[in-house]
Write an enzyme that holds these catalytic residues in place. Structure first.
Site, mmCIF file in Angstrom:
data_model
loop_
_atom_site.group_PDB
_atom_site.id
_atom_site.type_symbol
_atom_site.label_atom_id
_atom_site.label_comp_id
_atom_site.label_asym_id
_atom_site.label_seq_id
_atom_site.Cartn_x
_atom_site.Cartn_y
_atom_site.Cartn_z
ATOM 1 N N SER A 229 -0.466 4.942 2.123
ATOM 2 C CA SER A 229 -0.626 3.719 1.122
ATOM 3 C C SER A 229 0.336 3.719 -0.130
ATOM 4 O O SER A 229 0.305 4.712 -0.792
ATOM 5 C CB SER A 229 -2.229 3.667 0.491
ATOM 6 O OG SER A 229 -2.309 3.218 -0.593
ATOM 7 N N GLY A 230 0.817 2.578 -0.270
ATOM 8 C CA GLY A 230 1.703 2.644 -1.683
ATOM 9 C C GLY A 230 0.784 3.052 -2.811
ATOM 10 O O GLY A 230 1.206 3.657 -3.877
ATOM 11 N N LEU A 231 -0.179 2.321 -2.954
ATOM 12 C CA LEU A 231 -1.224 2.470 -4.266
ATOM 13 C C LEU A 231 -1.361 3.939 -4.088
ATOM 14 O O LEU A 231 -1.616 4.358 -5.230
ATOM 15 C CB LEU A 231 -2.416 1.467 -3.831
ATOM 16 C CG LEU A 231 -3.329 1.559 -5.053
ATOM 17 C CD1 LEU A 231 -2.947 1.311 -6.349
ATOM 18 C CD2 LEU A 231 -4.552 1.020 -4.684
ATOM 19 N N ASP B 167 1.687 1.220 -8.844
ATOM 20 C CA ASP B 167 2.256 0.846 -7.835
ATOM 21 C C ASP B 167 3.205 -0.230 -7.895
ATOM 22 O O ASP B 167 3.141 -1.426 -7.446
ATOM 23 C CB ASP B 167 1.067 0.333 -7.021
ATOM 24 C CG ASP B 167 1.231 -0.278 -5.488
ATOM 25 O OD1 ASP B 167 2.227 0.444 -4.957
ATOM 26 O OD2 ASP B 167 0.491 -0.543 -4.924
ATOM 27 N N ASP C 96 3.231 2.595 4.273
ATOM 28 C CA ASP C 96 3.412 1.140 3.265
ATOM 29 C C ASP C 96 4.588 1.068 2.500
ATOM 30 O O ASP C 96 4.973 1.783 1.641
ATOM 31 C CB ASP C 96 2.087 1.268 2.353
ATOM 32 C CG ASP C 96 2.096 0.193 1.170
ATOM 33 O OD1 ASP C 96 3.170 -0.701 1.497
ATOM 34 O OD2 ASP C 96 1.254 0.131 0.435
ATOM 35 N N ASP D 219 6.177 -0.937 1.140
ATOM 36 C CA ASP D 219 6.392 -2.104 0.091
ATOM 37 C C ASP D 219 7.459 -3.409 0.286
ATOM 38 O O ASP D 219 7.125 -3.786 1.631
ATOM 39 C CB ASP D 219 6.793 -1.390 -1.326
ATOM 40 C CG ASP D 219 5.675 -0.489 -1.901
ATOM 41 O OD1 ASP D 219 4.746 -0.683 -1.576
ATOM 42 O OD2 ASP D 219 6.241 0.115 -2.661
ATOM 43 N N GLU E 172 6.379 -6.046 3.087
ATOM 44 C CA GLU E 172 5.882 -7.065 2.659
ATOM 45 C C GLU E 172 6.755 -7.993 2.000
ATOM 46 O O GLU E 172 7.581 -7.691 1.576
ATOM 47 C CB GLU E 172 4.765 -6.551 1.624
ATOM 48 C CG GLU E 172 5.187 -5.999 0.224
ATOM 49 C CD GLU E 172 3.995 -5.451 -0.463
ATOM 50 O OE1 GLU E 172 3.309 -4.481 0.051
ATOM 51 O OE2 GLU E 172 3.984 -5.748 -1.915
ATOM 52 N N LYS F 21 8.098 -4.411 -6.528
ATOM 53 C CA LYS F 21 6.803 -5.145 -6.303
ATOM 54 C C LYS F 21 5.771 -4.826 -7.174
ATOM 55 O O LYS F 21 5.747 -3.848 -8.062
ATOM 56 C CB LYS F 21 6.552 -4.987 -4.867
ATOM 57 C CG LYS F 21 6.341 -3.243 -4.456
ATOM 58 C CD LYS F 21 4.958 -2.749 -4.949
ATOM 59 C CE LYS F 21 3.628 -3.054 -4.732
ATOM 60 N NZ LYS F 21 3.089 -2.845 -3.472
ATOM 61 N N ASN G 5 1.274 -4.409 -7.221
ATOM 62 C CA ASN G 5 0.091 -4.491 -6.028
ATOM 63 C C ASN G 5 -0.434 -5.964 -5.952
ATOM 64 O O ASN G 5 -0.765 -6.668 -7.098
ATOM 65 C CB ASN G 5 -0.882 -3.623 -6.591
ATOM 66 C CG ASN G 5 -1.861 -3.308 -5.703
ATOM 67 O OD1 ASN G 5 -2.948 -4.040 -5.821
ATOM 68 N ND2 ASN G 5 -2.024 -2.220 -4.835
ATOM 69 N N SER G 6 -0.870 -6.185 -4.673
ATOM 70 C CA SER G 6 -1.249 -7.544 -4.497
ATOM 71 C C SER G 6 -2.521 -8.010 -5.368
ATOM 72 O O SER G 6 -2.787 -9.086 -5.437
ATOM 73 C CB SER G 6 -1.415 -7.726 -3.094
ATOM 74 O OG SER G 6 -0.394 -7.311 -2.446
ATOM 75 N N ARG H 23 4.360 -7.999 6.738
ATOM 76 C CA ARG H 23 2.966 -8.156 6.019
ATOM 77 C C ARG H 23 3.228 -9.247 5.053
ATOM 78 O O ARG H 23 4.281 -9.642 4.268
ATOM 79 C CB ARG H 23 2.798 -7.030 5.083
ATOM 80 C CG ARG H 23 1.643 -7.448 3.855
ATOM 81 C CD ARG H 23 1.348 -6.096 3.168
ATOM 82 N NE ARG H 23 0.991 -6.427 1.724
ATOM 83 C CZ ARG H 23 0.467 -5.280 1.203
ATOM 84 N NH1 ARG H 23 0.271 -4.086 1.599
ATOM 85 N NH2 ARG H 23 -0.087 -5.451 -0.207
ATOM 86 N N HIS I 49 -2.583 -10.373 4.750
ATOM 87 C CA HIS I 49 -3.478 -9.952 3.434
ATOM 88 C C HIS I 49 -4.077 -10.981 2.694
ATOM 89 O O HIS I 49 -3.486 -12.251 2.734
ATOM 90 C CB HIS I 49 -2.508 -9.040 2.495
ATOM 91 C CG HIS I 49 -2.935 -7.927 1.857
ATOM 92 N ND1 HIS I 49 -4.428 -7.719 2.209
ATOM 93 C CD2 HIS I 49 -2.821 -7.131 0.830
ATOM 94 C CE1 HIS I 49 -4.501 -6.624 1.098
ATOM 95 N NE2 HIS I 49 -3.798 -6.427 0.321
HETATM 96 C C1 SPV Z 1 -1.715 -0.184 -0.348
HETATM 97 O O1 SPV Z 1 -2.684 0.425 -0.066
HETATM 98 O O2 SPV Z 1 -0.729 0.194 -1.301
HETATM 99 C C2 SPV Z 1 -1.495 -1.677 -0.046
HETATM 100 C C3 SPV Z 1 -2.856 -2.314 0.303
HETATM 101 O O3 SPV Z 1 -0.555 -2.061 -0.250
HETATM 102 S S1 SPV Z 1 -3.398 -3.074 -1.026
HETATM 103 O O4 SPV Z 1 -3.778 -2.204 -2.056
HETATM 104 O O5 SPV Z 1 -4.590 -3.643 -0.713
HETATM 105 O O6 SPV Z 1 -2.458 -4.170 -1.278
HETATM 106 MG MG MG Z 2 0.882 -1.206 -1.136
#
Ligand code: SPV
Ligand code: MG
Length: 539
Positions: free
Chosen positions: A42-44, A54, A81, A83, A110, A116, A118-119, A155, A186
């Site tokens: 996971s990027g986060l 992130d 991930d 990004d 994505e 980027k 975080n979404s 994504r 997502h």
């Molecule tokens: C991540 O885990 O970094 C993601 C998923 O991209 S989310 O945080 O839900 O966007």
């Molecule tokens: Mg991410």
């Protein structure tokens, strides 16, 4: 099976599959041990464990380093991930090459802009990538991969950004035509409605992955019914770690001790297990030179030393003070000097007086009616189940450090140290003379010399030297050594009178080769009053 092939199979399997988030080597290992078939890098999670946001604050090579550790620690596939691909098509294709080199099974990109966000942070305000530009990226990634099974997931952020289902479907079609192996759709809603609507329209054209972080209350069976390909639990190990670390940190700070948390966290042995420390120990046995092997020492010090009369009324002879220091402390110091820390002392007579720090103690409480062999057997009970070499010596034999060094460097399984200068030693009540395959000579310098017999009654012509009290046991023989001692103790008089020389003769009679290391002097057996007078005054 290759990790890329594993991930591709998960993507296309008939059942719903699950990836769990990991953010470093140890969390990746924990995911694998929990039986997951794949890992979401996971990027986060990765940015958070680095302590940054992130927002592509960690560079792509820093992310690469983390996933390399994760990949090295595991055998299940990792979907990174990625990004937005850390730049344009050119950055992405370089990333794909580097990921393949590290056995990362796939990358998810994505359709947003670099850098980027975080979404889940102001998702509706985030601009989306131009469709054509994003398709170019997908093509570049697919062209860059050298392993056909490497997976590229596109994504779609259209639902998060508020563009609706039609835009999401348009993008899914374009990305699939560009070569994407699957779609990750997502959503930031707390219900699954929009991703279910997407799936109804999209059908099974390509595998669809979802991340139910926000719509977590949706029963998993619904995802199964809708024939989604993979569910990603995207950040739960990171969040669990944060919860635990905050609680533990607060508690330790408040209480200023570890008592209330110790039983709530894993022991360090569990950390060592996750790191596979056992493998390293085995490898050390195979690859480290013999002299660097770990060594345990058993020092026999149970007897009183009646010949010292009143001096040994309240303490055994090993604790007599000679030139300001107990004998045993001086003996121990010479072992320490050659790097031997692991020392077990067998106590008996006035054991409470044998109390030097940093030593292990075992007690032969029957010291009065038993011999040295029983003391040795008692120590072996706690020391035999190790891979270390064993040195057996006496708590009252002073030695120059080089003698121990010679013993450590010796590569035979069994070795003893013998003083060839035996004629110059003061007479003993029961001298441990030895007969060897060769007398000490220039020839003995380059020839291995072996013991034939040890005993007090050897004739003058048979005597090659005097045993110094040192015996080294290592290698295969160490495994059966305790058994040999136990069996010998069953023979008549051995329990009451058995000495180490009896054991040495037993080893010879069992055809064990015992190498002889010759020295000339430089040791002192303080059994002899005369010897003591040479050194100084006892108290
Ligand atoms: C991540 O885990 O970094 C993601 C998923 O991209 S989310 O945080 O839900 O966007
Ligand atoms: Mg991410």
């Amino acid at each position: 099976m290759k990790k890329t092939t594993q991930l591709r199979q998960l993507l296309h399997s008939q059942q719903l599959e699950f990836l769990l988030e990991a953010h470093n080597g140890i969390s990746a290992k924990i995911v694998e041990e929990a039986q997951f078939s794949g890992i979401w890098a996971s990027g986060l999670g990765i940015s958070a464990q680095l302590g940054v946001r992130d927002n592509n604050e960690a560079s792509w090579t820093q992310v690469l380093e983390v996933v390399e550790f994760m990949s090295d620690a595991t055998s299940i596939p990792i979907l990174l991930d990625g990004d937005t691909g850390y730049g344009n098509f050119n950055n992405l294709r370089r990333l794909v090459k580097k990921l393949e080199q590290r056995e990362i099974a796939g990358v998810c990109i994505e359709d947003k802009l670099f850098p980027k966000t975080n979404s889940f942070i102001n998702g509706t305000t985030q601009p989306l990538a131009d469709i054509a530009e994003f398709c170019g990226k997908i093509k570049a990634a697919k062209d860059a991969q050298s392993d056909d099974d490497f997976v590229v997931i596109a994504r779609i952020e259209a639902l998060i950004a508020g563009w609706g289902l039609t835009e999401a479907l348009k993008r899914a079609t374009a990305y699939t035509e560009a070569g994407a192996d699957g779609i990750l759709i997502h959503s930031a809603l707390s219900v699954a409605d929009e991703i279910l609507a997407f799936k109804r329209e999209w059908g099974d054209r390509t595998p669809v992955i979802i991340v139910p972080t926000k719509y977590y209350s949706t029963p998993t069976s619904i995802f199964q019914d809708y024939n989604f390909s993979i569910v990603i639990w995207a950040n739960h190990l990171l969040r669990a770690a944060v919860t635990t670390m905050q609680t533990v940190a607060k508690t330790i700070h408040q209480e200023a001790n570890l008592l209330s948390i110790e039983d709530t966290i894993v022991p360090v042995s569990e950390v060592f297990r996750l790191q596979d420390s056992a493998e390293l120990l085995q490898a050390e046995q195979r690859y480290l030179p013999h002299s660097q092997r770990s060594v345990k020492t058993i020092l026999l010090a149970a007897s009183r030393g009646i010949e010292f009369g009143q001096l040994t009324e309240t303490k055994p002879k090993c604790m007599l003070t000679l030139q300001g220091q107990p004998l045993l402390a001086q003996v121990v110091a010479s072992y320490h000097k050659v790097g031997i820390k692991n020392i077990t002392v067998v106590r008996g007579y006035q054991k409470q007086a044998v109390n030097l720090p940093n030593l292990d103690y075992v007690d032969n409480d029957r010291y009065d009616s038993t011999g040295e062999l029983v003391s040795l057997a008692t120590a072996l009970e706690t020391n035999s189940r190790t891979d270390s070499d064993l040195i057996i010596g006496y708590g009252d034999v002073l030695l120059k450090q080089y003698i121990l060094q010679l013993l450590l460097e010796n590569t035979s399984e069994l070795a003893i140290v013998v003083d060839a200068n035996w004629r110059n030693r003061s007479p003993r009540v029961r001298p441990d003379y030895v007969n060897c395959s060769l007398v000490n000579s220039t020839k003995a310098f380059y020839t291995q010399v072996f013991l034939r017999e040890i005993g007090s009654n050897l004739s003058e012509t048979e005597i090659c030297g005097l045993w110094t009290g040192l015996l080294k046991v290592s290698g295969q023989i160490k495994q059966i050594f305790p058994e040999i001692v136990t069996k010998l103790l069953q023979q008549p008089l051995m329990e009451s009178q058995g000495r180490i020389p009896d054991l040495i003769n037993e080893l010879v009679s069992q055809k064990c080769q015992i190498e002889v290391i010759y020295i000339t002097g430089h040791w002192l057996d303080v059994d002899e009053i005369e010897d003591i007078l040479k050194v100084g005054k006892f108290s």
